[in-house]
Design a protein around this motif. Structure first.
Motif: not given
Length: 194
Positions: A81-88
């Protein structure tokens, strides 16, 4: 013995002919290199990425999530979840000396949106279906009690590697799996040939 001018020219022509023949022979003996490893995104979902590979040398491929640093032999990534922030996020596929990368971005959750990882499980609860093996060691995810997960290990076990088997580890060597009672040992062997 002295060479005449015609003798010198003949000798030079013979030497050049010999060198050309050696060069041609060497060029026909060289092998065609194997195609390099290529990686592409096969399937992208909101919380999962599947990579597909082609080429390479046939040895095991280690896949790495560049943001978390987590490595695995499986080409399917569960995106925290923490990596689903729109950043590649950069994902790597490593085989021998070849490293190939691809990037993918995952959108952030909207408020109230639920995923399999955002659960109300108490902290320390094992997430069903999250078990995987890497180099005979068993790993799984547990709930952190706040909707996220953490990686934990069960250590080396016979579920991941059978007693008496020979297994190629991600470090590029074969290991003989030895069992004595409930103890499992991996004895290093030969290097995995390409």
């Amino acid at each position: 013995m002295r060479l005449t001018k015609i003798g010198k020219v003949t000798l030079i022509v013979l030497i050049l002919g010999l060198l050309a023949l050696v060069g041609w022979t060497l060029s026909t003996l060289t092998t065609t290199p194997t195609p390099g490893l290529t990686v592409r995104i096969a399937k992208k979902e909101s919380a999962r990425l599947t990579l597909s590979t082609r080429g390479g040398d046939g040895t095991p491929i280690v896949f790495i999530n560049g943001r978390s640093g987590r490595s695995q032999l499986d080409s399917v990534f569960q995106i925290p979840v923490a990596q689903r922030n729109g950043q590649p996020i950069t994902f790597y596929a490593v085989q021998g000396k070849d490293t190939v990368e691809v990037q993918a971005a995952f959108k952030a959750l909207r408020s109230g949106e639920k995923t399999a990882e955002r659960t109300s499980l108490p902290a320390g609860t094992k997430v069903k279906g999250s078990e995987y093996c890497l180099d005979c060691e068993s790993f799984f995810l547990v709930s952190d009690g706040h909707g996220g997960t953490q990686i934990q290990t069960d250590g080396y076990n016979t579920r991941c590697c059978k007693c008496g088997s020979k297994v190629a580890f991600s470090d590029g060597y074969y290991y003989e799996i030895l069992c004595e009672g409930d103890r499992i040992t991996a004895k290093m062997g030969d290097k995995v040939e390409k």
